[in-house]
Design a protein around this motif. Structure first.
Motif, PDB file in Angstrom:
ATOM      1  N   MET A 173       0.685  -1.234  -0.020  1.00 17.04           N
ATOM      2  CA  MET A 173       0.053   0.134  -0.219  1.00 17.04           C
ATOM      3  C   MET A 173       0.970   1.580  -0.109  1.00 17.04           C
ATOM      4  SD  MET A 173      -2.761   1.064   2.575  1.00 17.04           S
ATOM      5  CE  MET A 173      -4.017  -0.423   2.205  1.00 17.04           C
ATOM      6  N   ILE A 174       0.775   2.147  -1.028  1.00  9.02           N
ATOM      7  CA  ILE A 174       0.827   3.336  -0.411  1.00  9.02           C
ATOM      8  C   ILE A 174      -0.075   4.644   0.066  1.00  9.02           C
ATOM      9  CG2 ILE A 174       1.875   5.416  -2.247  1.00  9.02           C
ATOM     10  CD1 ILE A 174       2.241   3.431  -4.141  1.00  9.02           C
ATOM     11  N   GLU A 175       0.896   5.322   1.442  1.00 12.62           N
ATOM     12  CA  GLU A 175      -0.290   6.066   1.765  1.00 12.62           C
ATOM     13  C   GLU A 175      -0.042   7.608   1.743  1.00 12.62           C
ATOM     14  OE1 GLU A 175      -3.359   6.025   5.968  1.00 12.62           O
ATOM     15  OE2 GLU A 175      -1.390   4.801   5.300  1.00 12.62           O
ATOM     16  N   PHE A 176      -0.638   8.568   0.858  1.00 17.79           N
ATOM     17  CA  PHE A 176      -0.476  10.207   1.247  1.00 17.79           C
ATOM     18  C   PHE A 176      -0.745  10.119   2.861  1.00 17.79           C
ATOM     19  CE2 PHE A 176       1.146  12.274  -2.909  1.00 17.79           C
ATOM     20  CZ  PHE A 176       1.620  10.863  -2.717  1.00 17.79           C
ATOM     21  N   ILE A 177      -0.611  11.146   4.353  1.00 16.32           N
ATOM     22  CA  ILE A 177      -1.115  11.496   4.763  1.00 16.32           C
ATOM     23  C   ILE A 177      -1.029  12.865   5.124  1.00 16.32           C
ATOM     24  CG2 ILE A 177      -1.092  10.997   7.513  1.00 16.32           C
ATOM     25  CD1 ILE A 177       0.055   8.545   6.917  1.00 16.32           C
ATOM     26  N   ASN A 178      -1.825  13.982   4.400  1.00 12.42           N
ATOM     27  CA  ASN A 178      -2.013  14.844   4.584  1.00 12.42           C
ATOM     28  C   ASN A 178      -0.867  15.870   4.428  1.00 12.42           C
ATOM     29  OD1 ASN A 178      -3.002  17.325   5.746  1.00 12.42           O
ATOM     30  ND2 ASN A 178      -1.365  17.676   8.020  1.00 12.42           N
ATOM     31  N   VAL A 179      -0.992  15.206   3.424  1.00 19.24           N
ATOM     32  CA  VAL A 179       0.304  16.130   2.284  1.00 19.24           C
ATOM     33  C   VAL A 179       0.018  16.978   1.803  1.00 19.24           C
ATOM     34  CG1 VAL A 179       1.408  15.346   0.232  1.00 19.24           C
ATOM     35  CG2 VAL A 179       0.836  13.322   2.092  1.00 19.24           C
ATOM     36  N   HIS A 180       1.024  18.347   1.958  1.00 14.92           N
ATOM     37  CA  HIS A 180       1.087  19.174   0.770  1.00 14.92           C
ATOM     38  C   HIS A 180       2.536  19.683   0.789  1.00 14.92           C
ATOM     39  CE1 HIS A 180      -1.890  21.552   4.115  1.00 14.92           C
ATOM     40  NE2 HIS A 180      -1.838  20.283   5.043  1.00 14.92           N
ATOM     41  N   LYS A 181       1.697  19.879  -0.388  1.00 10.40           N
ATOM     42  CA  LYS A 181       3.061  20.245  -1.448  1.00 10.40           C
ATOM     43  C   LYS A 181       3.851  21.004  -2.272  1.00 10.40           C
ATOM     44  CE  LYS A 181       7.360  19.057  -2.864  1.00 10.40           C
ATOM     45  NZ  LYS A 181       8.903  19.407  -1.901  1.00 10.40           N
ATOM     46  N   THR A 182       4.068  22.670  -2.308  1.00  7.10           N
ATOM     47  CA  THR A 182       4.287  23.692  -3.461  1.00  7.10           C
ATOM     48  C   THR A 182       5.977  23.514  -3.866  1.00  7.10           C
ATOM     49  OG1 THR A 182       3.012  24.588  -1.669  1.00  7.10           O
ATOM     50  CG2 THR A 182       4.384  26.060  -2.955  1.00  7.10           C
ATOM     51  N   LEU A 183       5.717  24.268  -5.488  1.00  7.88           N
ATOM     52  CA  LEU A 183       7.179  23.517  -6.201  1.00  7.88           C
ATOM     53  C   LEU A 183       7.997  25.546  -5.719  1.00  7.88           C
ATOM     54  CD1 LEU A 183       6.207  21.905  -8.755  1.00  7.88           C
ATOM     55  CD2 LEU A 183       7.528  21.329  -6.808  1.00  7.88           C
ATOM     56  N   ARG A 184       8.719  25.079  -5.908  1.00  9.99           N
ATOM     57  CA  ARG A 184       9.382  26.514  -5.262  1.00  9.99           C
ATOM     58  C   ARG A 184      10.381  26.840  -6.534  1.00  9.99           C
ATOM     59  NH1 ARG A 184       7.870  24.349  -0.573  1.00  9.99           N
ATOM     60  NH2 ARG A 184       6.311  26.013   0.957  1.00  9.99           N
ATOM     61  N   GLN A 185      10.168  28.086  -6.877  1.00 11.68           N
ATOM     62  CA  GLN A 185      11.330  28.619  -8.403  1.00 11.68           C
ATOM     63  C   GLN A 185      12.046  29.797  -8.351  1.00 11.68           C
ATOM     64  OE1 GLN A 185       9.773  26.560 -11.659  1.00 11.68           O
ATOM     65  NE2 GLN A 185      11.149  25.049 -11.583  1.00 11.68           N
ATOM     66  N   THR A 199       7.673   8.042  -4.806  1.00 11.46           N
ATOM     67  CA  THR A 199       8.776   6.995  -4.996  1.00 11.46           C
ATOM     68  C   THR A 199      10.044   7.507  -3.786  1.00 11.46           C
ATOM     69  OG1 THR A 199      10.185   9.137  -6.730  1.00 11.46           O
ATOM     70  CG2 THR A 199       8.977   6.412  -7.584  1.00 11.46           C
ATOM     71  N   GLY A 200       9.317   8.963  -3.310  1.00 16.44           N
ATOM     72  CA  GLY A 200      10.482   9.469  -1.838  1.00 16.44           C
ATOM     73  C   GLY A 200      11.231  10.348  -3.125  1.00 16.44           C
ATOM     74  N   LYS A 201      11.384  10.775  -4.478  1.00 16.36           N
ATOM     75  CA  LYS A 201      12.162  11.649  -5.257  1.00 16.36           C
ATOM     76  C   LYS A 201      11.678  12.811  -3.874  1.00 16.36           C
ATOM     77  CE  LYS A 201      14.583  13.878  -9.137  1.00 16.36           C
ATOM     78  NZ  LYS A 201      14.495  12.877 -10.780  1.00 16.36           N
ATOM     79  N   LEU A 202      10.587  13.408  -4.229  1.00 20.87           N
ATOM     80  CA  LEU A 202      10.260  14.809  -3.056  1.00 20.87           C
ATOM     81  C   LEU A 202       9.426  14.335  -2.542  1.00 20.87           C
ATOM     82  CD1 LEU A 202       8.705  16.834  -6.533  1.00 20.87           C
ATOM     83  CD2 LEU A 202      11.036  16.868  -5.793  1.00 20.87           C
ATOM     84  N   VAL A 223       4.144  10.220   3.338  1.00 27.34           N
ATOM     85  CA  VAL A 223       4.106   9.346   2.486  1.00 27.34           C
ATOM     86  C   VAL A 223       4.731   8.213   3.100  1.00 27.34           C
ATOM     87  CG1 VAL A 223       4.491   8.612  -0.354  1.00 27.34           C
ATOM     88  CG2 VAL A 223       3.952  11.011   0.304  1.00 27.34           C
ATOM     89  N   ARG A 224       3.582   6.739   3.394  1.00 26.33           N
ATOM     90  CA  ARG A 224       4.353   6.319   3.641  1.00 26.33           C
ATOM     91  C   ARG A 224       4.048   5.079   2.618  1.00 26.33           C
ATOM     92  NH1 ARG A 224       1.157   4.310   9.185  1.00 26.33           N
ATOM     93  NH2 ARG A 224      -0.277   4.664   7.756  1.00 26.33           N
ATOM     94  N   ARG A 225       5.359   3.539   2.359  1.00 25.52           N
ATOM     95  CA  ARG A 225       5.288   2.920   1.276  1.00 25.52           C
ATOM     96  C   ARG A 225       5.425   1.776   2.019  1.00 25.52           C
ATOM     97  NH1 ARG A 225       7.296   7.155  -1.121  1.00 25.52           N
ATOM     98  NH2 ARG A 225       9.307   7.214   0.812  1.00 25.52           N
TER      99      ARG A 225
END
Length: 238
Positions: free
Chosen positions: A1-13, A52-55, A62-64
C-alpha cells in the motif's frame, strides 16, 4: 500500500511558487492497477516523485508498505558517467537485489551487447531507451510507478516491452499517473483524479475523463519511441 497522509506540496522556483497538493489523504491499494488522471501541468510528475521518495512533502507523510520502483524510463536514475552495468549494479544494491541475474536479464532482453559497458551518456537513443525501460521492469518491485510512459522503443523491442509489462501486471501493482483516459481504460481497475490540489477516487475512467473534459486532457497510449537525451546524475532515494 502507498498512503498519503495530510500531504502538502508547493514547488518553489526563485520568487515563484506553485501549489500542487494541499492536505491530501489517500490510499492506493497493493497489487492493483491504479490510474491517476489529470490535465497537463497539474502536478502529475510531482505526485509520481512523492510516491517514489524523490520529493518529500512540505507537510505530511507518504508511507510505503511495499517496494516501490523509481518512475519507469526515468533518465534521472542513471549517472551519465557510469556504464550501464555499473548503474544497474548500483540500483540493485540500493534496492537490495543481487545484480548478477538482473544484469543478465537486461542483456538478454535489450540485446545491446557490449554497449552495456559504455558510459551511459555515450549510448545512442535506441540503446538508452532500451536500457531505461528494461532496467526498471528487470527489478522485481512490488509496485511500479508510471509517469505517462509505460512502454518504449521501436519494432520488436516495443512488442517485447509490452509483453513484459503484461507479465509484470500479473504479479505486481502499478500506479499510472497520466493525462490519457485511454491509458486508464486499457490498463486500470482503480481510478483517481488530481483536482483543486486534492487526489480523489472516482468510479471509472469515463467519470475521470468527464470530470475534466476531453479538451483539457492529452490522450495517448503510454508509448515512447525514444527517451530524451540528457546527462542527469541524481539517484532517486528509497
Amino acid at each position: 500500500m502507498i498512503e498519503f497522509i495530510n500531504v502538502h506540496k508547493t514547488l518553489r522556483q526563485k520568487s515563484h511558487r506553485t501549489k500542487v497538493l494541499e492536505g491530501v489523504n489517500v490510499e492506493f491499494g497493493p497489487d492493483r492497477l491504479t490510474g491517476i488522471l489529470a490535465p497537463p501541468r497539474s502536478g502529475k510528475t510531482v505526485v509520481a516523485n512523492l510516491t517514489t521518495g524523490k520529493l518529500r512533502p512540505d507537510i505530511g507523510r507518504v508511507r510505503r508498505s511495499s517496494l516501490v520502483s523509481f518512475p519507469v524510463a526515468s533518465g534521472g536514475v542513471f549517472n551519465g558517467a557510469l556504464t550501464g552495468r555499473e548503474n544497474l549494479a548500483f540500483l540493485c544494491r540500493v534496492f537490495g537485489f543481487d545484480p548478477v541475474p538482473i544484469i543478465r536479464f537486461v542483456l538478454d532482453f535489450t540485446e545491446i551487447g557490449k554497449s552495456i559497458d559504455k558510459p551511459f551518456r555515450h549510448l545512442n537513443r535506441d540503446e538508452r531507451t532500451k536500457l531505461l525501460f528494461t532496467s526498471c521492469y528487470a527489478i522485481p518491485f512490488e509496485t511500479y510507478i508510471i509517469d505517462e510512459s509505460l512502454i518504449g522503443g521501436r519494432g520488436a523491442f516495443r512488442t517485447r516491452c509490452e509483453e513484459l509489462v503484461t507479465e509484470r501486471m500479473r504479479s505486481a501493482g502499478f500506479l499510472i499517473v497520466t493525462s490519457s483516459p485511454t491509458l486508464l481504460r486499457k490498463y486500470c481497475n482503480d481510478f483517481f483524479i488530481i483536482d483543486e490540489f486534492k487526489i480523489q477516487e472516482v468510479n471509472s475512467a469515463e467519470e475521470a475523463e468527464n470530470w475534466f473534459g476531453k479538451d483539457k486532457l492529452k490522450d495517448g497510449v503510454g508509448e515512447l519511441e525514444h527517451v530524451a537525451d540528457g546527462d542527469e546524475n541524481d539517484i532517486i532515494p528509497v
